[in-house]
Design a protein around this motif. Structure first.
Motif, PDB file in Angstrom:
ATOM      1  N   ALA A  66       0.852  -1.188   0.000  1.00  0.00           N
ATOM      2  CA  ALA A  66       0.000   0.000   0.000  1.00  0.00           C
ATOM      3  C   ALA A  66       0.886   1.235   0.000  1.00  0.00           C
ATOM      4  CB  ALA A  66      -0.930   0.003   1.211  1.00  0.00           C
ATOM      5  N   TRP A  67       0.305   2.358  -0.360  1.00  0.00           N
ATOM      6  CA  TRP A  67       1.013   3.635  -0.380  1.00  0.00           C
ATOM      7  C   TRP A  67       0.173   4.678   0.358  1.00  0.00           C
ATOM      8  CZ3 TRP A  67       0.365   0.470  -4.573  1.00  0.00           C
ATOM      9  CH2 TRP A  67       1.523  -0.033  -5.190  1.00  0.00           C
ATOM     10  N   ALA A  68       0.847   5.619   0.992  1.00  0.00           N
ATOM     11  CA  ALA A  68       0.186   6.770   1.603  1.00  0.00           C
ATOM     12  C   ALA A  68       1.032   8.002   1.318  1.00  0.00           C
ATOM     13  CB  ALA A  68       0.029   6.576   3.111  1.00  0.00           C
ATOM     14  N   VAL A  69       0.385   9.130   1.035  1.00  0.00           N
ATOM     15  CA  VAL A  69       1.118  10.340   0.663  1.00  0.00           C
ATOM     16  C   VAL A  69       0.612  11.531   1.453  1.00  0.00           C
ATOM     17  CG1 VAL A  69       1.597   9.505  -1.671  1.00  0.00           C
ATOM     18  CG2 VAL A  69      -0.464  10.879  -1.246  1.00  0.00           C
ATOM     19  N   GLY A  70       1.492  12.525   1.605  1.00  0.00           N
ATOM     20  CA  GLY A  70       1.106  13.715   2.339  1.00  0.00           C
ATOM     21  C   GLY A  70       2.211  14.743   2.371  1.00  0.00           C
ATOM     22  N   TRP A  92       4.998   0.332   7.826  1.00  0.00           N
ATOM     23  CA  TRP A  92       5.074   1.479   6.942  1.00  0.00           C
ATOM     24  C   TRP A  92       6.485   2.049   6.991  1.00  0.00           C
ATOM     25  CZ3 TRP A  92       1.399   3.023   3.577  1.00  0.00           C
ATOM     26  CH2 TRP A  92       0.095   2.574   3.784  1.00  0.00           C
ATOM     27  N   SER A  93       7.026   2.397   5.829  1.00  0.00           N
ATOM     28  CA  SER A  93       8.345   3.025   5.759  1.00  0.00           C
ATOM     29  C   SER A  93       8.304   4.151   4.742  1.00  0.00           C
ATOM     30  CB  SER A  93       9.422   2.001   5.370  1.00  0.00           C
ATOM     31  OG  SER A  93       9.144   1.444   4.098  1.00  0.00           O
ATOM     32  N   ARG A  94       9.257   5.050   4.839  1.00  0.00           N
ATOM     33  CA  ARG A  94       9.347   6.158   3.903  1.00  0.00           C
ATOM     34  C   ARG A  94       9.934   5.691   2.576  1.00  0.00           C
ATOM     35  NH1 ARG A  94       9.627  11.391   6.901  1.00  0.00           N
ATOM     36  NH2 ARG A  94      10.489  12.235   4.972  1.00  0.00           N
ATOM     37  N   THR A  95       9.474   6.275   1.487  1.00  0.00           N
ATOM     38  CA  THR A  95      10.098   6.080   0.192  1.00  0.00           C
ATOM     39  C   THR A  95      10.848   7.351  -0.166  1.00  0.00           C
ATOM     40  OG1 THR A  95       8.111   6.816  -0.976  1.00  0.00           O
ATOM     41  CG2 THR A  95       8.336   4.463  -0.591  1.00  0.00           C
ATOM     42  N   ASP A  96      12.027   7.208  -0.673  1.00  0.00           N
ATOM     43  CA  ASP A  96      12.882   8.350  -0.971  1.00  0.00           C
ATOM     44  C   ASP A  96      12.378   9.066  -2.222  1.00  0.00           C
ATOM     45  OD1 ASP A  96      14.864  10.195  -1.175  1.00  0.00           O
ATOM     46  OD2 ASP A  96      16.418   8.789  -1.831  1.00  0.00           O
ATOM     47  N   LEU A  97      11.964  10.311  -2.054  1.00  0.00           N
ATOM     48  CA  LEU A  97      11.493  11.086  -3.189  1.00  0.00           C
ATOM     49  C   LEU A  97      12.619  11.829  -3.897  1.00  0.00           C
ATOM     50  CD1 LEU A  97       8.200  12.534  -1.689  1.00  0.00           C
ATOM     51  CD2 LEU A  97       8.413  10.739  -3.401  1.00  0.00           C
ATOM     52  N   GLY A  98      13.798  11.915  -3.264  1.00  0.00           N
ATOM     53  CA  GLY A  98      14.941  12.542  -3.907  1.00  0.00           C
ATOM     54  C   GLY A  98      14.627  13.938  -4.389  1.00  0.00           C
ATOM     55  N   GLN A  99      14.913  14.184  -5.667  1.00  0.00           N
ATOM     56  CA  GLN A  99      14.666  15.494  -6.255  1.00  0.00           C
ATOM     57  C   GLN A  99      13.183  15.812  -6.390  1.00  0.00           C
ATOM     58  OE1 GLN A  99      17.119  17.704  -6.926  1.00  0.00           O
ATOM     59  NE2 GLN A  99      18.484  16.189  -5.989  1.00  0.00           N
ATOM     60  N   LEU A 100      12.332  14.803  -6.170  1.00  0.00           N
ATOM     61  CA  LEU A 100      10.895  15.034  -6.281  1.00  0.00           C
ATOM     62  C   LEU A 100      10.321  15.664  -5.029  1.00  0.00           C
ATOM     63  CD1 LEU A 100       9.898  11.621  -7.898  1.00  0.00           C
ATOM     64  CD2 LEU A 100      10.393  13.778  -9.052  1.00  0.00           C
ATOM     65  N   ALA A 101      11.088  15.686  -3.951  1.00  0.00           N
ATOM     66  CA  ALA A 101      10.611  16.222  -2.676  1.00  0.00           C
ATOM     67  C   ALA A 101      10.616  17.745  -2.703  1.00  0.00           C
ATOM     68  CB  ALA A 101      11.469  15.696  -1.541  1.00  0.00           C
ATOM     69  N   SER A 102       9.902  18.313  -3.647  1.00  0.00           N
ATOM     70  CA  SER A 102       9.824  19.764  -3.788  1.00  0.00           C
ATOM     71  C   SER A 102       8.801  20.318  -2.800  1.00  0.00           C
ATOM     72  CB  SER A 102       9.410  20.113  -5.224  1.00  0.00           C
ATOM     73  OG  SER A 102       8.195  19.463  -5.550  1.00  0.00           O
ATOM     74  N   PRO A 103       8.798  21.638  -2.603  1.00  0.00           N
ATOM     75  CA  PRO A 103       7.848  22.219  -1.658  1.00  0.00           C
ATOM     76  C   PRO A 103       6.406  21.868  -2.005  1.00  0.00           C
ATOM     77  CG  PRO A 103       9.517  23.825  -2.264  1.00  0.00           C
ATOM     78  CD  PRO A 103       9.719  22.641  -3.163  1.00  0.00           C
ATOM     79  N   GLY A 104       5.618  21.652  -0.953  1.00  0.00           N
ATOM     80  CA  GLY A 104       4.211  21.318  -1.131  1.00  0.00           C
ATOM     81  C   GLY A 104       3.956  19.841  -0.989  1.00  0.00           C
ATOM     82  N   PRO A 105       2.713  19.467  -0.708  1.00  0.00           N
ATOM     83  CA  PRO A 105       2.380  18.076  -0.414  1.00  0.00           C
ATOM     84  C   PRO A 105       2.114  17.236  -1.653  1.00  0.00           C
ATOM     85  CG  PRO A 105       0.434  19.424  -0.197  1.00  0.00           C
ATOM     86  CD  PRO A 105       1.559  20.368  -0.553  1.00  0.00           C
ATOM     87  N   LEU A 106       2.154  15.913  -1.458  1.00  0.00           N
ATOM     88  CA  LEU A 106       1.472  14.987  -2.351  1.00  0.00           C
ATOM     89  C   LEU A 106       0.066  14.829  -1.800  1.00  0.00           C
ATOM     90  CD1 LEU A 106       4.203  12.236  -2.949  1.00  0.00           C
ATOM     91  CD2 LEU A 106       3.488  14.044  -4.514  1.00  0.00           C
ATOM     92  N   THR A 107      -0.923  15.003  -2.642  1.00  0.00           N
ATOM     93  CA  THR A 107      -2.297  15.088  -2.157  1.00  0.00           C
ATOM     94  C   THR A 107      -3.164  13.887  -2.503  1.00  0.00           C
ATOM     95  OG1 THR A 107      -2.820  16.360  -4.136  1.00  0.00           O
ATOM     96  CG2 THR A 107      -2.322  17.594  -2.132  1.00  0.00           C
ATOM     97  N   ALA A 108      -2.708  13.003  -3.387  1.00  0.00           N
ATOM     98  CA  ALA A 108      -3.531  11.859  -3.773  1.00  0.00           C
ATOM     99  C   ALA A 108      -2.652  10.746  -4.312  1.00  0.00           C
ATOM    100  CB  ALA A 108      -4.553  12.269  -4.843  1.00  0.00           C
ATOM    101  N   VAL A 109      -3.107   9.497  -4.145  1.00  0.00           N
ATOM    102  CA  VAL A 109      -2.390   8.336  -4.657  1.00  0.00           C
ATOM    103  C   VAL A 109      -3.417   7.290  -5.063  1.00  0.00           C
ATOM    104  CG1 VAL A 109      -2.145   7.278  -2.359  1.00  0.00           C
ATOM    105  CG2 VAL A 109      -0.513   6.703  -4.174  1.00  0.00           C
TER     106      VAL A 109
END
Length: 367
Positions: A66-70, A92-109
């Motif tokens: 499963a995935w969860a985002v925020g 549950w563990s974190r997935t590395d977003l690397g350069q994708l970890a820009s300001p602002g949330p992930l709002t849906a998956v």
């Protein structure tokens, strides 16, 4: 974007009303219920995150994935940084977003199966899961003025759909298995951008928010008056003449200093009719159907009992309450999803209305 505005829009109200607890729980404390709820919902440990953390979306491919985002690090003057979690069947563990970890949330998956998942983030970001990590996915008009995506939903056949706006017109983006393409825009050039998209088990595609419409190669718009300061947070189309709608509203004079009221309605093919909920002061944040698309569960928040999540379960004739575990402070759940191959559910949210130092990620599971 809808999930972000849904929670962050309440922060000012919370501050004025004293809705959140004064002490911030640790990640471990937030995940450990004081008592086991009779309904079967229990809190699940979450990884450490910077304070000001919230989860907005969850999707499950099966019991072991499963995935969860925020977001984490959100504050009064900061949009925070995107965060993505993955469930491997044990934790549950974190997935590395690397350069994708820009300001602002992930709002849906969303996901179609164990190999394919999609996520949407602030600024029209669209991500694809490649089996190991998240990758940025281009789509027509991305980054251009008047083009963005707000939500994404996968169909059982592997196709996917994203609500949004292209060239200044509200519309729908379609993944056909090879590429993303924009469908024809909504017929009204002034139509507001839909905040969410829903795909039924039968493959029907709906967008909703400040506009509600069905796409089947052409648009059918369902008339809707959301009322003053009202937000549509969930839509469950069971049939063309049977649609459930959830949300919350403030009415005239609020906020500040006033909690939201529940918005709960049903469409019968001709008109929207109010539905009585087990509580009226608070909100409903999402609605989920069963595997056949029939009513199943709703996430919510009860103003008069803030330290436990409040779910509604369809018993075949009416919506009845299910309560989550008691928390040290607020339990505000924003999204839930059925776990394929089981009768279980994941639900995600946050532990505080405040955008600053107290809010932490929170996950609950049924079954």
């Amino acid at each position: 974007m809808r999930r972000r505005s849904f929670v962050s829009g309440l922060a000012g109200t919370a501050a004025g009303l004293g809705l959140a607890g004064a002490a911030a729980p640790t990640a471990t404390a937030a995940a450990s219920p004081a008592t086991a709820p009779a309904s079967g919902w229990s809190a699940v440990p979450v990884p450490d995150a910077r304070p000001g953390a919230r989860l907005y979306g969850v999707a499950a491919a099966g019991p072991g994935l499963a995935w969860a985002v925020g977001v984490e690090g959100m504050g009064n003057v900061s949009d925070g940084t995107a965060v993505a979690l993955r469930w491997d069947g044990a934790a549950w563990s974190r997935t590395d977003l690397g350069q994708l970890a820009s300001p602002g949330p992930l709002t849906a998956v969303t996901c179609a199966d164990s190999r394919t998942a999609w996520a949407v983030g602030a600024g029209g970001l669209l991500l694809a899961w490649d089996g190991t990590t998240w990758q940025k996915t281009p789509y027509p008009g991305q980054g251009g003025t008047g083009t963005t995506v707000t939500d994404v939903a996968a169909a059982a056949d592997g196709r996917a759909w994203a609500s949004g706006r292209h060239d200044g017109r509200a519309g729908l983006l379609h993944w056909d298995g090879r590429q993303w393409r924009w469908c024809a825009p909504l017929p009204d050039a002034a139509a507001p951008t839909p905040g969410r998209v829903h795909v039924t088990p039968g493959g029907e595609v709906w967008v909703y928010g400040d506009v509600i419409a069905r796409w089947d190669g052409a648009w059918t718009v369902i008339p809707r008056t959301t009322g003053i300061r009202a937000t549509v947070s969930g839509l469950l189309p069971v049939a063309h003449d049977d649609i459930w709608l959830t949300g919350y509203g403030y009415g005239i004079g609020g906020p500040p200093g006033k909690p939201p009221g529940v918005v709960f309605e049903r469409w019968d093919g001709a008109r929207w009719t109010p539905v009585e909920a087990p509580y009226g002061v608070g909100l409903l944040s999402s609605v989920s159907g069963d595997r056949q698309g029939r009513p199943d569960r709703i996430t919510g928040w009860d103003f008069w009992d803030q330290k436990r999540s409040h779910y509604l379960r369809w018993d075949g004739t009416s919506w009845v309450s299910e309560r989550g575990p008691e928390m040290p402070e607020t339990a505000l759940m924003t999204d839930l999803t059925h776990i394929p191959g089981t009768s279980a559910y994941w639900s995600v949210g946050t532990t505080s209305f405040y955008a600053g130092t107290t809010a932490r990620m929170h996950i609950e599971r049924l079954g």
